[in-house]
Design an enzyme around this catalytic site. Structure first.
Site, mmCIF file in Angstrom:
data_model
loop_
_atom_site.group_PDB
_atom_site.id
_atom_site.type_symbol
_atom_site.label_atom_id
_atom_site.label_comp_id
_atom_site.label_asym_id
_atom_site.label_seq_id
_atom_site.Cartn_x
_atom_site.Cartn_y
_atom_site.Cartn_z
ATOM 1 C CB SER A 325 -0.612 -17.989 -65.017
ATOM 2 O OG SER A 325 0.062 -17.068 -64.190
ATOM 3 C CG ASP A 362 1.427 -15.260 -55.574
ATOM 4 O OD1 ASP A 362 1.679 -16.467 -55.774
ATOM 5 O OD2 ASP A 362 0.318 -14.729 -55.846
ATOM 6 C CG HIS A 368 -2.803 -17.426 -53.536
ATOM 7 N ND1 HIS A 368 -1.739 -16.851 -54.193
ATOM 8 C CD2 HIS A 368 -3.911 -17.093 -54.237
ATOM 9 C CE1 HIS A 368 -2.181 -16.212 -55.262
ATOM 10 N NE2 HIS A 368 -3.503 -16.346 -55.317
ATOM 11 C CB CYS A 381 -0.882 -19.948 -55.946
ATOM 12 S SG CYS A 381 0.435 -19.719 -54.738
#
Lengths: 623, 360
Positions: A325, A362, A368, A381
């Site tokens: 991420s 996810d 989310h 997210c």
């Protein structure tokens, strides 16, 4: 003689005159040479006779010491310490040379076979040159030898400088190590004046800056008597020590980071965001370069290279990992610049995203909800970024990743840097012969799939974000001075390029990254430090593509399959001074494994460089 | 019996001197390499001498007109070889001086000496303008010299490159050059020396600096010269005797069977040995020059003069280097040093000179 007249324009007299002059010159030259031989052989005969009789000239080498390496504050990281060896001059030894070596080995308690082999290997052809045979003597051995030296004609104690790293493993991957020059290095012709058996840099900075660090050996021509006693010095050259390197590293930060990562496999890089100077760069597990300065045994060498932790690999510059991420910052910048998203637009995350025949999950199974860019970054997210990636397409993403410095070397002054990988359909077709599947764009958007970065690249990326698009070349060696203090090399910070990314994009991105730490729902909230606003991004990168089913039950995953934990950050937010990336292999979540390390390191930085932080905080507070 | 000349009626003085020098060479090589890794080199040199004698007769019977006509073709072929070697040397990252063929190795830069002499002689033979020449008269010869010297220097073989320049310069001077031109070229050369100096490889620079101050490198080049001088000086008037030289037998002198052969001779046979060898070389040089009498064209005249220059100058430079009078750049002693190329080419040159007498 009439034939001369056939040569136009030349008279017989002209040629004869020239011939006579030529003969005269040749004769004169030979007579002068003979005169000089008369001088040497007859007039100076007795002098040379004496030199030849005593036989008379020995070569005693004086090894140059290697340059010192210091950190930015002048703390010595690599030094030279004197070490004793026993050298033998074959010409001065007993008739039974082997026997002499055997008894010398017995005296010292050393392996005689190795010594004899070493002696035979290096003594041929030059019986007047000292051969170092027993190296790295211990104090006891020196004492034993000195007490009994009379028994071993032709032997002498010599002092040789040995590379010494006072902090052992600390910064081992940066400093590298030295060793005996290899056949290949000798043959390369790049080592002027280096002989077999000499020590050269083998790895990292010791290798890259070898020509600065290596001095020039000196030596003496000594006239000795028949018993090997020195009578006279015929000629001498003092050795010239190697030049000293100053690094950008701060040993205190380096040690702290090493401590933080000890016992783990991983890497961390801390950069001065304003200059590109590397403040600390660690790869664990490490090795002790002092071991290499001694003669490493084969067993020990095998042990090191077969170690499953690969201690010789510098993970910080050579390790390639999916960024997870932490890559979302690239996706976000790219999407904003391409106009693929409106940052205020809210996209729905319900825990997964159906695309093609697959559901892309996810990390948060329950989803989310509806998130905008700010929330998507703060809470990391995945579904939001799947959609962003889908809208933008892989080519745009790849273009911006490259523009931000990924997929190519940062140019750090340590050899062997890995390139990383920014995937694109062209790349896949050329290197793998396969077409790009659209779903792979979604993986790439969250830093998975083929995307690979080194910890150094990621730290440099976050430094660029910190400087809002100004890319600095990271570097480690800032200065090189010879012993007289003359500067041989100097590296000043240089702006590599400035991106054309607009301020409003940076405002959004930096604010989102700040939220990752400052927001109570932020994945990096554990990195919060009082008084220092930190911006960053967590990352959890999959080691292997786990089956969907396995992904749920994390507790059962064996160590090797556990995710890598990332945290990349910079601080203080408003006037950034330091940028960092830390990866802990198989550490699980970036939030829990990597972020606290970065936070503690930032705190230390603030402690050591309060002026850099407080000024920034004040400025930030005033806004 | 005019016309039925005896082909074997070669010049006995010339051959006698050259055989004597070659023989002394083999003897000293044997002594210098005794018990060492090269101990069979004396025998090998004898074998090379046989090839040398064959080369002598090749030169002896060679048609002068063919030599003259083929000079430029030979020049071009050798140019290609030298450039090729220089380029190959860059590729292999090392020194490239030898051509290997059928188990033999040959150093083309030795042969280049003779071909350059032939080409220069041919050039001056046809010149309409008369000596003494100005700059325009010697521009092409200077280019011809550079055509060989540059690739040889790039091999890198600095000694031979400088030597090619030297013999050519001597030949051109012999032909006749205006004083003003000599002065101009000398000034240009003096100005070029510093920049050339920095174009040299570091070790070549070091050699020259070491010559200027030997204590710069007591373990390297400086050491060679010191040891060589000790060998020469300790030889005394009569020498230590064949195979009795302590300096050479203990291998204190590097390259003692090639570049420093005179040091071994001087140690074992003393000043008298040196006197004999240098006397023979001097006598042979002067005798070779006397063959000018038998030449009819300027080409032939310059061939004789050029080959003789090459022989005499190389001998003088080699000996001066061994005695520490000149920087050590690695030039063999003609006829004496170990090395097939040098020996065969020297004999070939003598054959060409001796051939002029045959025609009378």
């Amino acid at each position: 003689m009439g034939s001369f007249s056939k040569r136009p324009g030349e008279t017989l007299q002209g040629i004869e005159r020239r011939l006579a002059v030529t003969m005269g010159v040749i004769t004169l030259v030979f007579l002068l040479i003979l005169l000089y031989f008369w001088h040497l052989q007859v007039l100076q005969h007795s002098r040379y006779q004496k030199l030849a009789d005593n036989n008379r000239i020995r070569l005693v080498e004086m090894k140059a010491t290697r340059g010192i390496i210091t950190d930015r504050n002048g703390v010595i990281l690599a030094d030279s310490s004197p070490e004793y060896s026993i050298a033998l001059i074959p010409e001065d030894m007993d008739k039974d040379r082997e026997g002499q070596i055997l008894s010398l080995a017995r005296l010292l308690g050393r392996d005689p076979k190795e010594a004899v082999a070493l002696f035979k290997g290096s003594s041929s052809g030059a019986p007047y040159r000292a051969v170092r045979i027993f190296e790295h003597l211990e104090d006891v051995e020196v004492a034993l030898f000195e007490a009994d030296q009379e028994r071993f004609p032709g032997s002498r104690l010599v002092v040789v400088p040995r590379r010494y790293y006072p902090y052992g493993q600390v910064a081992a991957h940066l400093l590298g190590y030295v060793g005996e020059i290899s056949r290949a290095q000798l043959d390369s012709g790049r080592y002027e004046g280096i002989r077999k058996g000499d020590t050269v840099g083998k790895y990292a900075l010791e290798l890259a800056y070898d020509r600065f660090l290596t001095g020039r050996d000196g030596g003496r021509q000594v006239e000795v008597d028949a018993r090997g006693r020195e009578l006279n010095i015929l000629g001498a050259t003092e050795p010239v020590p190697g030049a000293n390197l100053t690094l950008t590293i701060d040993l205190r930060l380096q040690k702290a980071l090493e401590q933080e990562l000890s016992g783990m496999r991983g890497a961390g890089v801390f950069l001065d965001a304003t200059t590109g100077e590397v403040l600390a760069m660690v790869s664990t597990p490490a090795f002790d370069p002092n071991e290499f300065s001694l003669r490493l045994t084969d067993e020990r060498w095998n042990e090191i290279i077969l170690d499953p932790g690969h201690p010789l690999q510098s993970r910080a510059v050579q390790g390639m990992y999916p960024p997870g991420s932490t890559f979302k910052v690239v996706t976000a910048i790219a999407a904003l610049m391409e106009g693929a998203i409106d940052p205020d637009e809210r996209l729905l995350c319900s825990g997964g995203y159906s695309y093609g025949k697959r559901v892309y999950r996810d990390w948060k199974p329950q989803g989310h909800g509806k998130v905008d860019l700010q929330r998507a970054v703060v809470e990391s997210c995945d579904v939001y970024f799947y959609q962003v990636g889908e809208r933008m397409g892989i080519d745009a993403m790849a273009r911006w990743a490259s523009a931000l410095g990924l997929g190519r070397k940062t140019g750090i002054d340590i050899p062997g840097e890995a390139v990383g990988l920014v995937p694109s359909p062209d790349w896949k077709l050329n290197s793998r012969g396969e077409v790009w599947f659209p779903g792979e764009t979604l993986s790439a958007a969250i830093g998975q799939g083929y995307v690979l970065v080194t910890p150094l690249q990621l730290a440099a990326l976050y430094a660029t974000v910190a400087r809002r698009g100004v890319q600095m070349d990271p570097f480690i060696v800032s200065r090189c001075e010879d012993v007289k203090g003359q500067e041989l090399y100097r590296r000043d910070p240089a702006v590599r390029r400035e991106s054309e990314i607009g301020q409003e994009v940076w405002d959004r991105i930096v604010k989102a990254l700040e939220g990752v730490v400052s927001d109570d729902r932020g994945t990096g909230r554990i990195a919060r430090i009082s008084g220092i606003p930190v911006a960053g991004k967590t990352g959890t990168s999959q080691v292997v593509r786990l089956q969907e089913s396995v992904a749920g039950g994390e507790g059962n995953i064996p160590y090797e399959l556990k995710d890598h934990a990332w945290f990349a950050a910079f601080a203080p937010v408003d006037r950034p001074r330091v940028a960092a990336a830390v990866v802990v292999e198989h550490g699980g979540h970036g939030s829990s494994a990597a972020a606290p390390i970065v936070a503690r390191m930032f705190k230390r930085y603030a402690e050591y460089y309060p002026e850099n932080i407080s000024g920034a905080v004040e400025a930030g507070g005033a806004r | 019996m005019r016309g039925l000349w005896n082909p074997m009626r070669v010049d006995a003085i010339l051959v006698g001197c050259a055989v004597a020098l070659s023989g002394i060479g083999i003897m000293v090589i044997r002594s210098a390499t005794r018990g060492g890794p090269f101990q069979h080199y004396g025998g090998r040199q004898a074998y090379w001498l046989a090839i040398g004698l064959a080369a002598f007769f090749l030169g002896y019977f060679a048609d002068r007109r063919h030599l003259q006509r083929g000079a430029y073709v030979l020049y071009g072929m050798m140019f290609a070889v030298l450039v090729g070697l220089a380029v190959a040397g860059k590729w292999s990252g090392g020194v490239q001086r030898w051509v290997h063929a059928g188990g033999l190795t040959f150093q083309p830069s030795e042969m280049a000496k003779i071909i350059l002499i032939l080409a220069l002689a041919r050039y001056f033979n046809r010149q309409k303008a008369q000596p003494p020449y100005g700059l325009e008269g010697i521009a092409i010869p200077l280019l011809m010299v550079a055509g060989y010297a540059v690739p040889v220097a790039a091999q890198p073989d600095l000694g031979t490159a400088m030597f090619l320049v030297l013999i050519s310069a001597a030949m051109i001077l012999f032909v006749g050059v205006r004083w003003s031109t000599i002065l101009t070229l000398s000034l240009v050369a003096a100005a070029a020396v510093p920049s050339l100096f920095f174009a040299l490889k570091e070790y070549q620079r070091n050699r020259i600096l070491n010559f200027l101050s030997p204590e710069r490198d007591p373990l390297g080049t400086g050491y060679h010269v010191v040891q060589s001088k000790i060998a020469i000086g300790s030889g005394g008037l009569l020498g230590k005797g064949f195979q009795q030289g302590t300096q050479s037998q203990l291998r204190f002198i590097p390259e003692q069977h090639t570049d420093f052969i005179i040091s071994v001779l001087a140690e074992e046979f003393g000043f008298l040995g040196v006197l004999l060898v240098l006397g023979l070389v001097l006598f042979l040089s002067l005798y070779l020059l006397s063959f000018v009498e038998f030449t009819r064209t300027r080409f032939s005249l310059l061939v004789v003069v050029g080959i003789t220059f090459a022989f005499a100058m190389q001998a003088a430079i080699n000996v001066a280097m061994a005695a520490g009078l000149l920087p050590v750049v690695g030039l063999p002693m003609p006829l004496l040093s170990y090395g097939g190329s040098s020996l065969v080419v020297t004999w070939l040159g003598f054959g060409i000179i001796a051939g002029y007498k045959r025609r009378r």
